[in-house]
Design a protein around this motif. Structure first.
Motif, PDB file in Angstrom:
ATOM      1  N   ARG A 132       0.831  -1.211   0.000  1.00 47.84           N
ATOM      2  CA  ARG A 132       0.000   0.000   0.000  1.00 47.84           C
ATOM      3  C   ARG A 132       0.863   1.259   0.000  1.00 47.84           C
ATOM      4  O   ARG A 132       0.559   2.234  -0.701  1.00 47.84           O
ATOM      5  N   THR A 133       1.929   1.250   0.764  1.00 51.81           N
ATOM      6  CA  THR A 133       2.817   2.411   0.812  1.00 51.81           C
ATOM      7  C   THR A 133       3.440   2.675  -0.550  1.00 51.81           C
ATOM      8  O   THR A 133       3.492   3.821  -1.020  1.00 51.81           O
ATOM      9  N   ASP A 136       0.930   3.986  -3.015  1.00 54.79           N
ATOM     10  CA  ASP A 136       0.582   5.381  -2.735  1.00 54.79           C
ATOM     11  C   ASP A 136       1.696   6.355  -3.122  1.00 54.79           C
ATOM     12  O   ASP A 136       1.482   7.570  -3.134  1.00 54.79           O
ATOM     13  N   HIS A 166      -7.257  -1.541  -3.476  1.00 57.92           N
ATOM     14  CA  HIS A 166      -6.490  -0.319  -3.741  1.00 57.92           C
ATOM     15  C   HIS A 166      -6.615   0.036  -5.216  1.00 57.92           C
ATOM     16  O   HIS A 166      -6.417  -0.805  -6.098  1.00 57.92           O
ATOM     17  N   ARG A 168      -4.792   1.527  -7.363  1.00 54.33           N
ATOM     18  CA  ARG A 168      -3.655   1.430  -8.283  1.00 54.33           C
ATOM     19  C   ARG A 168      -3.027   0.037  -8.310  1.00 54.33           C
ATOM     20  O   ARG A 168      -2.125  -0.205  -9.105  1.00 54.33           O
TER      21      ARG A 168
END
Length: 302
Positions: A132-133, A136, A166, A168
């Motif tokens: 996720r990081t 983002d 998510h 992306r």
């Protein structure tokens, strides 16, 4: 959470036939950008919809951050909009991976390949937070790379289902050797599953996969793609026959005890960087014999 796959054909955000491209070096082991551009153009002309750079086949553990960025910029310039360019940006560090992702975005790539952090074997909550990081960190679409045999950590099905939410995170390079788990995720999400193991290209495709990311495509792009072309044409028996024809080369390149980067470069007559060592003359002769035994494959459609 998504509970069923949207109707229609499987999503293919990066195309269908992707090559995990080698990184050409000069005889003195310097990055050879002209050779990389030449190889990239040839692969696209031979039917590759996309090129994945700076992966394991691209010897990413031995290239610097600056070399990685220079490579993706050069290849993106060479192929333009004729193929998707996906940059491998994985590392064992979340911060380093995010930094590589940003550099790749600035270099003009179309997407990111992000492998599970390796060696440290983080638990699933940490795996999810890592992805996720990184997702983002840029505006680019992300392909997760699930290869527990190398990283030591699986992206578990429940983790994959959460990551699919998510916006992306759009695809998976699947080397988990778990057709049941992969099929479950495909049935419940819009993630595009790309086979990362040539022997599973056809089986995964038949149950809803998007295509493949292939090392063998460095030397036999038409043969690898021809299997899926036949399947899409409704000729399942012909697809199976073509798949069988390619297996001797696949086995020698990917399951003979030598890394795919070594076997692909043996056939391309390119050097590898240490700790890898070049294939022996005997191994290279076997590889060349298997490659020459493949029947001529027509040019890809379009």
């Amino acid at each position: 959470m998504t509970t069923s796959r949207p109707p229609g054909p499987p999503p293919r955000p990066f195309g269908r036939a992707l090559c995990a491209m080698v990184t050409p070096f000069t005889p003195s082991y310097e990055l050879d950008l002209p050779a990389a551009q030449e190889l990239a153009v040839r692969l696209v002309e031979d039917g590759c919809d996309g090129l994945v750079l700076n992966g394991t086949t691209g010897e990413s553990p031995t290239t610097s951050d600056e070399e990685k960025t220079a490579l993706v910029r050069a290849v993106a310039e060479a192929v333009g909009d004729r193929a998707a360019v996906v940059a491998g940006v994985g590392s064992a560090s979340t911060a380093h991976t995010a930094a590589l992702a940003g550099a790749a975005e600035r270099a003009g790539v179309d997407g990111l390949l992000v492998v599970t952090p390796y060696y440290s074997r983080p638990p699933q909550a940490a795996v999810e937070a890592h992805f996720r990081t990184v997702a983002d960190a840029t505006g680019l679409p992300v392909m997760l790379y699930d290869i527990p045999g190398r990283t030591g950590t699986r992206i578990e099905v429940d983790t994959m289902l959460r990551l699919a939410e998510h916006g992306r995170i759009v695809a998976v390079k699947d080397c988990a050797y778990d057709l049941l788990g992969s099929t479950k995720v495909m049935g419940r999400t819009a993630l595009a599953y790309y086979s990362g193991c040539e022997e599973l290209n056809l089986p995964l495709y038949a149950v809803g996969g998007a295509g493949y990311v292939s090392t063998v495509a460095n030397v036999a792009p038409r043969a690898v793609r021809g299997v899926l072309d036949a399947y899409d044409a409704g000729a399942a028996a012909e697809a199976a026959r073509l798949n069988q024809l390619a297996l001797p080369l696949v086995e020698l390149m990917m399951a003979s005890g030598l890394p795919g980067a070594v076997t692909a470069k043996a056939l391309l007559n390119l050097p590898v960087r240490g700790p890898l060592q070049e294939a022996s003359e005997e191994a290279t002769a076997r590889l060349r014999s298997a490659l020459s035994a493949l029947s001529p494959v027509p040019a890809p459609p379009g």
